[in-house]
Design a protein around this motif. Structure first.
Motif, PDB file in Angstrom:
ATOM      1  N   CYS A   1      -5.470  -4.015 -12.054  1.00 37.11           N
ATOM      2  CA  CYS A   1      -4.261  -4.053 -11.233  1.00 37.11           C
ATOM      3  C   CYS A   1      -4.379  -2.960 -10.170  1.00 37.11           C
ATOM      4  CB  CYS A   1      -3.019  -3.816 -12.090  1.00 37.11           C
ATOM      5  SG  CYS A   1      -2.829  -4.966 -13.467  1.00 37.11           S
ATOM      6  N   PHE A   2      -4.435  -3.349  -8.911  1.00 36.92           N
ATOM      7  CA  PHE A   2      -4.604  -2.406  -7.801  1.00 36.92           C
ATOM      8  C   PHE A   2      -4.275  -3.139  -6.508  1.00 36.92           C
ATOM      9  CE2 PHE A   2      -7.150  -0.777  -4.295  1.00 36.92           C
ATOM     10  CZ  PHE A   2      -6.896   0.579  -4.347  1.00 36.92           C
ATOM     11  N   PRO A   3      -3.676  -2.488  -5.530  1.00 38.60           N
ATOM     12  CA  PRO A   3      -3.219  -1.092  -5.459  1.00 38.60           C
ATOM     13  C   PRO A   3      -1.773  -0.904  -5.923  1.00 38.60           C
ATOM     14  CG  PRO A   3      -3.025  -2.101  -3.308  1.00 38.60           C
ATOM     15  CD  PRO A   3      -3.574  -3.164  -4.221  1.00 38.60           C
TER      16      PRO A   3
ATOM     17  N   ARG B   1      -2.243   2.803 -17.306  1.00 41.32           N
ATOM     18  CA  ARG B   1      -2.033   3.107 -15.896  1.00 41.32           C
ATOM     19  C   ARG B   1      -1.634   4.558 -15.755  1.00 41.32           C
ATOM     20  NH1 ARG B   1       3.711   1.257 -13.627  1.00 41.32           N
ATOM     21  NH2 ARG B   1       2.946   2.698 -12.084  1.00 41.32           N
TER      22      ARG B   1
ATOM     23  N   PHE C   1      -2.674   1.936 -10.349  1.00 40.95           N
ATOM     24  CA  PHE C   1      -3.588   0.932 -10.884  1.00 40.95           C
ATOM     25  C   PHE C   1      -3.496   0.924 -12.404  1.00 40.95           C
ATOM     26  CE2 PHE C   1      -7.408   2.456 -13.060  1.00 40.95           C
ATOM     27  CZ  PHE C   1      -7.295   3.822 -12.902  1.00 40.95           C
TER      28      PHE C   1
END
Length: 211
Positions: free
Chosen positions: A16-18, A130, A107
């Motif tokens: 998971c980003f940004p 995270r 992230f």
């Protein structure tokens, strides 16, 4: 893992980003997990103290013209995936600012674990590591026990993110659970009694603002 664009990948360890979740203007969990990454054919070597018995691969994601349209920052995301001879899997994420203009991001490693299920089947158990918090989501897994989150506060997404304090010695599941634990520790354990298997999950270098 299942990846059928334009839907997000399910399974494995999506990145998971940004952006994590919907805490921003981007799509849920950002765009990185929906992009094709490349393999670095000439990655920097492992540190001398960390190279014994490990194999690794470096995956790269660089900002594209499409990415910059929705998130106007130039970056390089390097994900190193290493596997040791004793079965330890480690992920190291590094984000490099390409043009020097400051930006902020969040992230998570969106980890899926294959676990037992009260319907005598299997289900996928998701843990998000995270910078800010840990989110645990599972469905009806009575054979699963989590240790390491005792006495922590959490936000319950099934009750409009109301804040509670964990009361049990360990977490077990008889119904759907969707919680955000604050001040998460560096180590937790996921015990699967039916499969006689334990996952020990560690994090380093991810300070939690909930502490």
């Amino acid at each position: 893992a299942i990846f059928k664009a334009p839907k997000a990948i399910r399974g494995g360890i999506p990145v998971c980003f940004p952006q994590f979740g919907n805490c921003g203007s981007l799509e849920q969990h950002g765009f990185a997990r929906n992009r094709m990454w490349t393999i670095d054919d000439n990655p920097p070597p492992l540190h001398a103290n960390d190279s014994s018995g490990k194999s690794f691969i470096d995956l790269l994601l660089k900002s594209s013209e499409e990415d910059i349209k929705c998130w106007p920052h130039s970056f390089e995301f390097r994900l190193r995936v290493a596997l040791s001879t004793d079965g330890d899997l480690s992920l190291i994420s590094r984000v490099r600012n390409i043009n020097g203009k400051p930006f902020s991001f969040s992230f998570a490693h969106h980890t899926y674990l294959l676990v037992s299920d009260i319907r005598n089947d299997v289900s996928f158990f998701r843990i998000y590591w995270r910078q800010i918090l840990v989110l645990i989501l599972t469905m009806l897994c009575s054979e699963i026990r989590i240790e390491g989150l005792e006495t922590l506060d959490y936000l319950d997404n099934l009750f409009q993110k109301e804040r509670f304090t964990e009361q049990g010695d360990a977490i077990t599941f008889e119904s759907e659970v969707d919680r955000v634990y604050l001040g998460s520790p560096n180590i937790i354990a996921v015990l699967d009694h039916e499969r006689k298997r334990t996952f020990v999950i560690r994090k380093e270098g991810l300070p939690d603002v909930g502490k």
